[in-house]
Design a protein around this motif. Structure first.
Motif, PDB file in Angstrom:
ATOM      1  N   PHE A  25      11.423 -11.264 -18.515  1.00  0.00           N
ATOM      2  CA  PHE A  25      10.911 -10.647 -17.294  1.00  0.00           C
ATOM      3  C   PHE A  25      10.805  -9.125 -17.398  1.00  0.00           C
ATOM      4  CE2 PHE A  25      12.121 -14.750 -15.589  1.00  0.00           C
ATOM      5  CZ  PHE A  25      11.124 -14.993 -14.653  1.00  0.00           C
ATOM      6  N   THR A  26      11.305  -8.543 -18.470  1.00  0.00           N
ATOM      7  CA  THR A  26      11.323  -7.095 -18.622  1.00  0.00           C
ATOM      8  C   THR A  26       9.940  -6.448 -18.500  1.00  0.00           C
ATOM      9  OG1 THR A  26      13.368  -7.132 -19.885  1.00  0.00           O
ATOM     10  CG2 THR A  26      11.965  -5.195 -20.166  1.00  0.00           C
ATOM     11  N   PRO A  27       8.894  -6.981 -19.138  1.00  0.00           N
ATOM     12  CA  PRO A  27       7.576  -6.340 -18.974  1.00  0.00           C
ATOM     13  C   PRO A  27       7.110  -6.293 -17.513  1.00  0.00           C
ATOM     14  CG  PRO A  27       7.526  -7.851 -20.819  1.00  0.00           C
ATOM     15  CD  PRO A  27       8.832  -8.069 -20.112  1.00  0.00           C
ATOM     16  N   LYS A  28       7.324  -7.351 -16.777  1.00  0.00           N
ATOM     17  CA  LYS A  28       6.921  -7.379 -15.371  1.00  0.00           C
ATOM     18  C   LYS A  28       7.756  -6.397 -14.554  1.00  0.00           C
ATOM     19  CE  LYS A  28       5.044  -8.701 -11.551  1.00  0.00           C
ATOM     20  NZ  LYS A  28       3.841  -8.009 -11.133  1.00  0.00           N
ATOM     21  N   ILE A  29       9.040  -6.339 -14.833  1.00  0.00           N
ATOM     22  CA  ILE A  29       9.910  -5.419 -14.113  1.00  0.00           C
ATOM     23  C   ILE A  29       9.487  -3.978 -14.387  1.00  0.00           C
ATOM     24  CG2 ILE A  29      12.263  -4.502 -14.016  1.00  0.00           C
ATOM     25  CD1 ILE A  29      13.225  -7.418 -14.318  1.00  0.00           C
ATOM     26  N   LYS A  30       9.230  -3.654 -15.650  1.00  0.00           N
ATOM     27  CA  LYS A  30       8.810  -2.295 -15.991  1.00  0.00           C
ATOM     28  C   LYS A  30       7.510  -1.935 -15.287  1.00  0.00           C
ATOM     29  CE  LYS A  30      11.024  -1.604 -20.453  1.00  0.00           C
ATOM     30  NZ  LYS A  30      10.818  -1.347 -21.879  1.00  0.00           N
ATOM     31  N   ALA A  31       6.559  -2.852 -15.271  1.00  0.00           N
ATOM     32  CA  ALA A  31       5.281  -2.599 -14.601  1.00  0.00           C
ATOM     33  C   ALA A  31       5.485  -2.406 -13.105  1.00  0.00           C
ATOM     34  CB  ALA A  31       4.316  -3.754 -14.869  1.00  0.00           C
ATOM     35  N   SER A  32       6.326  -3.212 -12.510  1.00  0.00           N
ATOM     36  CA  SER A  32       6.576  -3.107 -11.067  1.00  0.00           C
ATOM     37  C   SER A  32       7.300  -1.814 -10.713  1.00  0.00           C
ATOM     38  CB  SER A  32       7.392  -4.305 -10.582  1.00  0.00           C
ATOM     39  OG  SER A  32       6.659  -5.497 -10.760  1.00  0.00           O
ATOM     40  N   LEU A  33       8.174  -1.361 -11.595  1.00  0.00           N
ATOM     41  CA  LEU A  33       8.926  -0.139 -11.324  1.00  0.00           C
ATOM     42  C   LEU A  33       8.034   1.102 -11.292  1.00  0.00           C
ATOM     43  CD1 LEU A  33      12.166  -0.757 -13.396  1.00  0.00           C
ATOM     44  CD2 LEU A  33      11.957  -0.689 -10.905  1.00  0.00           C
ATOM     45  N   GLN A  35       5.656   1.485  -9.478  1.00  0.00           N
ATOM     46  CA  GLN A  35       5.284   1.666  -8.078  1.00  0.00           C
ATOM     47  C   GLN A  35       6.387   2.358  -7.275  1.00  0.00           C
ATOM     48  OE1 GLN A  35       3.863  -2.040  -6.363  1.00  0.00           O
ATOM     49  NE2 GLN A  35       3.261  -2.747  -8.394  1.00  0.00           N
ATOM     50  N   VAL A  36       7.517   2.594  -7.928  1.00  0.00           N
ATOM     51  CA  VAL A  36       8.688   3.177  -7.268  1.00  0.00           C
ATOM     52  C   VAL A  36       8.833   4.627  -7.729  1.00  0.00           C
ATOM     53  CG1 VAL A  36      11.202   2.960  -7.065  1.00  0.00           C
ATOM     54  CG2 VAL A  36       9.793   0.918  -7.249  1.00  0.00           C
ATOM     55  N   PRO A  37       9.277   5.505  -6.842  1.00  0.00           N
ATOM     56  CA  PRO A  37       9.493   6.898  -7.264  1.00  0.00           C
ATOM     57  C   PRO A  37      10.432   6.956  -8.484  1.00  0.00           C
ATOM     58  CG  PRO A  37       9.720   6.717  -4.890  1.00  0.00           C
ATOM     59  CD  PRO A  37       9.596   5.317  -5.422  1.00  0.00           C
ATOM     60  N   PRO A  38      10.127   7.829  -9.432  1.00  0.00           N
ATOM     61  CA  PRO A  38      10.899   7.883 -10.683  1.00  0.00           C
ATOM     62  C   PRO A  38      12.410   8.017 -10.501  1.00  0.00           C
ATOM     63  CG  PRO A  38       8.965   9.283 -10.841  1.00  0.00           C
ATOM     64  CD  PRO A  38       9.037   8.795  -9.418  1.00  0.00           C
ATOM     65  N   ASP A  39      12.854   8.727  -9.481  1.00  0.00           N
ATOM     66  CA  ASP A  39      14.290   8.921  -9.314  1.00  0.00           C
ATOM     67  C   ASP A  39      15.011   7.679  -8.788  1.00  0.00           C
ATOM     68  OD1 ASP A  39      12.798   9.479  -6.987  1.00  0.00           O
ATOM     69  OD2 ASP A  39      14.457  10.582  -6.090  1.00  0.00           O
ATOM     70  N   HIS A  40      14.274   6.642  -8.427  1.00  0.00           N
ATOM     71  CA  HIS A  40      14.881   5.401  -7.944  1.00  0.00           C
ATOM     72  C   HIS A  40      14.747   4.243  -8.945  1.00  0.00           C
ATOM     73  CE1 HIS A  40      15.608   7.062  -4.011  1.00  0.00           C
ATOM     74  NE2 HIS A  40      14.328   7.364  -3.854  1.00  0.00           N
ATOM     75  N   ARG A  41      13.989   4.446  -9.987  1.00  0.00           N
ATOM     76  CA  ARG A  41      13.653   3.348 -10.910  1.00  0.00           C
ATOM     77  C   ARG A  41      14.870   2.732 -11.596  1.00  0.00           C
ATOM     78  NH1 ARG A  41       8.209   6.002 -13.483  1.00  0.00           N
ATOM     79  NH2 ARG A  41       7.003   5.820 -11.562  1.00  0.00           N
ATOM     80  N   GLU A  42      15.724   3.558 -12.136  1.00  0.00           N
ATOM     81  CA  GLU A  42      16.871   3.022 -12.888  1.00  0.00           C
ATOM     82  C   GLU A  42      17.801   2.213 -11.985  1.00  0.00           C
ATOM     83  OE1 GLU A  42      18.913   1.938 -16.132  1.00  0.00           O
ATOM     84  OE2 GLU A  42      17.052   3.073 -16.150  1.00  0.00           O
ATOM     85  N   ASP A  43      18.081   2.732 -10.806  1.00  0.00           N
ATOM     86  CA  ASP A  43      18.942   2.006  -9.870  1.00  0.00           C
ATOM     87  C   ASP A  43      18.314   0.674  -9.472  1.00  0.00           C
ATOM     88  OD1 ASP A  43      20.852   3.992  -9.869  1.00  0.00           O
ATOM     89  OD2 ASP A  43      20.095   4.955  -8.046  1.00  0.00           O
ATOM     90  N   LEU A  44      17.024   0.710  -9.177  1.00  0.00           N
ATOM     91  CA  LEU A  44      16.338  -0.520  -8.774  1.00  0.00           C
ATOM     92  C   LEU A  44      16.303  -1.528  -9.919  1.00  0.00           C
ATOM     93  CD1 LEU A  44      14.861  -2.160  -6.684  1.00  0.00           C
ATOM     94  CD2 LEU A  44      12.748  -0.972  -7.316  1.00  0.00           C
ATOM     95  N   LYS A  45      16.077  -1.036 -11.126  1.00  0.00           N
ATOM     96  CA  LYS A  45      16.058  -1.933 -12.285  1.00  0.00           C
ATOM     97  C   LYS A  45      17.402  -2.640 -12.432  1.00  0.00           C
ATOM     98  CE  LYS A  45      16.310  -0.444 -16.576  1.00  0.00           C
ATOM     99  NZ  LYS A  45      15.979   0.175 -17.877  1.00  0.00           N
ATOM    100  N   GLN A  46      18.482  -1.898 -12.298  1.00  0.00           N
ATOM    101  CA  GLN A  46      19.805  -2.496 -12.406  1.00  0.00           C
ATOM    102  C   GLN A  46      20.044  -3.523 -11.297  1.00  0.00           C
ATOM    103  OE1 GLN A  46      22.798   0.557 -12.708  1.00  0.00           O
ATOM    104  NE2 GLN A  46      21.706   1.584 -14.363  1.00  0.00           N
TER     105      GLN A  46
END
Length: 65
Positions: A25-33, A35-46
């Motif tokens: 699922f990593t490619p889909k998660i990366k693509a979806s992220l 759409q999120v502001p860069p400063d929130h991406r890592e937290d949302l990914k986790q």
């Protein structure tokens, strides 16, 4: 294939199977992220990975066995 991995991850607590599912699922998660502001991406990914693990552990696999 995915169903077999899910059964292994849930019943056998197979960490490799869990990791394989997450990686698929990593490619889909990366693509979806994107759409999120860069400063929130890592937290949302986790949080997404944690939620996926929770779902894998509680998913009803009775019809897959």
């Amino acid at each position: 294939m995915m169903a077999e991995l899910l059964v292994q991850a849930q019943q056998l607590h197979d960490q490799d199977a869990t990791l394989h599912i997450l990686e698929s699922f990593t490619p889909k998660i990366k693509a979806s992220l994107l759409q999120v502001p860069p400063d929130h991406r890592e937290d949302l990914k986790q949080e997404l990975y944690v939620k996926m693990i929770e779902v894998m552990q509680t998913f009803d696999i009775s019809e897959l066995i």
